[in-house]
Enzyme design. Sequence first.
Site, PDB file in Angstrom:
ATOM      1  N   GLY A   1      54.872 -16.112  50.062  1.00  0.00           N
ATOM      2  CA  GLY A   1      55.976 -15.244  50.406  1.00  0.00           C
ATOM      3  C   GLY A   1      55.450 -13.928  50.962  1.00  0.00           C
ATOM      4  O   GLY A   1      54.292 -13.556  50.743  1.00  0.00           O
ATOM      5  N   CYS A   2      56.309 -13.206  51.675  1.00  0.00           N
ATOM      6  CA  CYS A   2      55.864 -11.948  52.276  1.00  0.00           C
ATOM      7  C   CYS A   2      55.524 -10.908  51.206  1.00  0.00           C
ATOM      8  O   CYS A   2      54.457 -10.285  51.251  1.00  0.00           O
ATOM      9  CB  CYS A   2      56.916 -11.418  53.239  1.00  0.00           C
ATOM     10  SG  CYS A   2      58.583 -11.275  52.560  1.00  0.00           S
ATOM     11  N   TYR A   3      56.411 -10.720  50.230  1.00  0.00           N
ATOM     12  CA  TYR A   3      56.125  -9.763  49.159  1.00  0.00           C
ATOM     13  C   TYR A   3      54.945 -10.225  48.289  1.00  0.00           C
ATOM     14  O   TYR A   3      54.059  -9.419  47.969  1.00  0.00           O
ATOM     15  CB  TYR A   3      57.356  -9.571  48.274  1.00  0.00           C
ATOM     16  CG  TYR A   3      58.546  -8.906  48.916  1.00  0.00           C
ATOM     17  CD1 TYR A   3      58.459  -7.646  49.503  1.00  0.00           C
ATOM     18  CD2 TYR A   3      59.792  -9.522  48.906  1.00  0.00           C
ATOM     19  CE1 TYR A   3      59.572  -7.026  50.059  1.00  0.00           C
ATOM     20  CE2 TYR A   3      60.915  -8.913  49.467  1.00  0.00           C
ATOM     21  CZ  TYR A   3      60.800  -7.668  50.038  1.00  0.00           C
ATOM     22  OH  TYR A   3      61.900  -7.062  50.581  1.00  0.00           O
ATOM     23  N   PRO A   4      54.902 -11.509  47.870  1.00  0.00           N
ATOM     24  CA  PRO A   4      53.751 -11.935  47.070  1.00  0.00           C
ATOM     25  C   PRO A   4      52.415 -11.806  47.783  1.00  0.00           C
ATOM     26  O   PRO A   4      51.399 -11.554  47.137  1.00  0.00           O
ATOM     27  CB  PRO A   4      54.071 -13.408  46.767  1.00  0.00           C
ATOM     28  CG  PRO A   4      55.564 -13.460  46.762  1.00  0.00           C
ATOM     29  CD  PRO A   4      55.963 -12.537  47.888  1.00  0.00           C
ATOM     30  N   THR A   5      52.389 -11.975  49.110  1.00  0.00           N
ATOM     31  CA  THR A   5      51.136 -11.779  49.841  1.00  0.00           C
ATOM     32  C   THR A   5      50.554 -10.413  49.527  1.00  0.00           C
ATOM     33  O   THR A   5      49.353 -10.268  49.245  1.00  0.00           O
ATOM     34  CB  THR A   5      51.369 -11.925  51.353  1.00  0.00           C
ATOM     35  OG1 THR A   5      51.742 -13.278  51.644  1.00  0.00           O
ATOM     36  CG2 THR A   5      50.117 -11.561  52.150  1.00  0.00           C
TER      37      THR A   5
END
Length: 311
Positions: free
Chosen positions: A114-118
């Site tokens: 995911g973008c935030y988890p990256t």
Amino acid sequence: MDFNIFIDGDQGTTGLDLQNRLRGGEFRIRTLPANLRKDAAARRAALNESDIAILCLPDAAARDAVSMIENPSVRVIDASSAHRTSPGWVYGLPELDAQQGERIASALRVTNPGCYPTAAVALLRPLTDAGLLPADYPLVIHAVSGYSGQGRAGVEAYEAGVGAGAHSLKVYGLALEHKHVPEIETYAGLTERPIFVPAYGSYRQGIVLTIGLHARMLAAGVSGARIHECLMERYRDAAHVRVMPMSSAAPMTELDPQVHNGSNDMSLGVAWNERTGQIVLSAVLDNLGKGAAGAAVQNLRLMTGALLPVM
């Protein structure tokens, strides 16, 4: 390179950006015409005739697509969150550790982060691996994304409402059940669920994510400088991750969430106030780049041998 790549869900924000990034490159890209995009037989055939299928779909549709694949040689990159913590899927963050690029290169099933988890995992995993951050630390993670993070429908709704009540900042996820939290917890090496508070800003794309730490709650001797040193060492040879310098003479005072827009790059930073003992970790990336389509291209190139595994 003679690889047949099928993009299922090519008209969403990730699918469109992915096509732009791959246009004129070394891969043969296949998409379905408009009248066949929801035709199950056409999708099944395209999926099973591909060497690598890239799924840019909502979660339920991504699961459905995987169930259609009967050809055992078809490899998959899933850009949805459907399989992020599923057994048998390799997490598509090449910078996760020194061996992750090789795992992705040989995988049959890869799940894009995911973008935030990256951002969160890139900041936290090196610290938990090194024992600098307790796995049960009570983390609070804040992030702001451009409104394209809402998907194509959200983009169209936002842009249609500009000047007529469109939000300047919208905080969401306050039920504290955001789907990215298990992913962050799993891949950051945490044993306690973090609090995650995301928001959408009034700009199209780009993410800034911050995590506050108190030195008094860390092991003796763990400072902002030690954390910065750890991140520098971890990403020294990473092609797409840059750790920003930390200097008391020129401290970091602000972050621009749009600085990496259009790229697959990510910047990590450490702000440290020695007097107060407070530390802020930060990450900036393009939610459509390193947070979505850019990451899919990076994984595609690893899986096809077009790019050697890198940290």
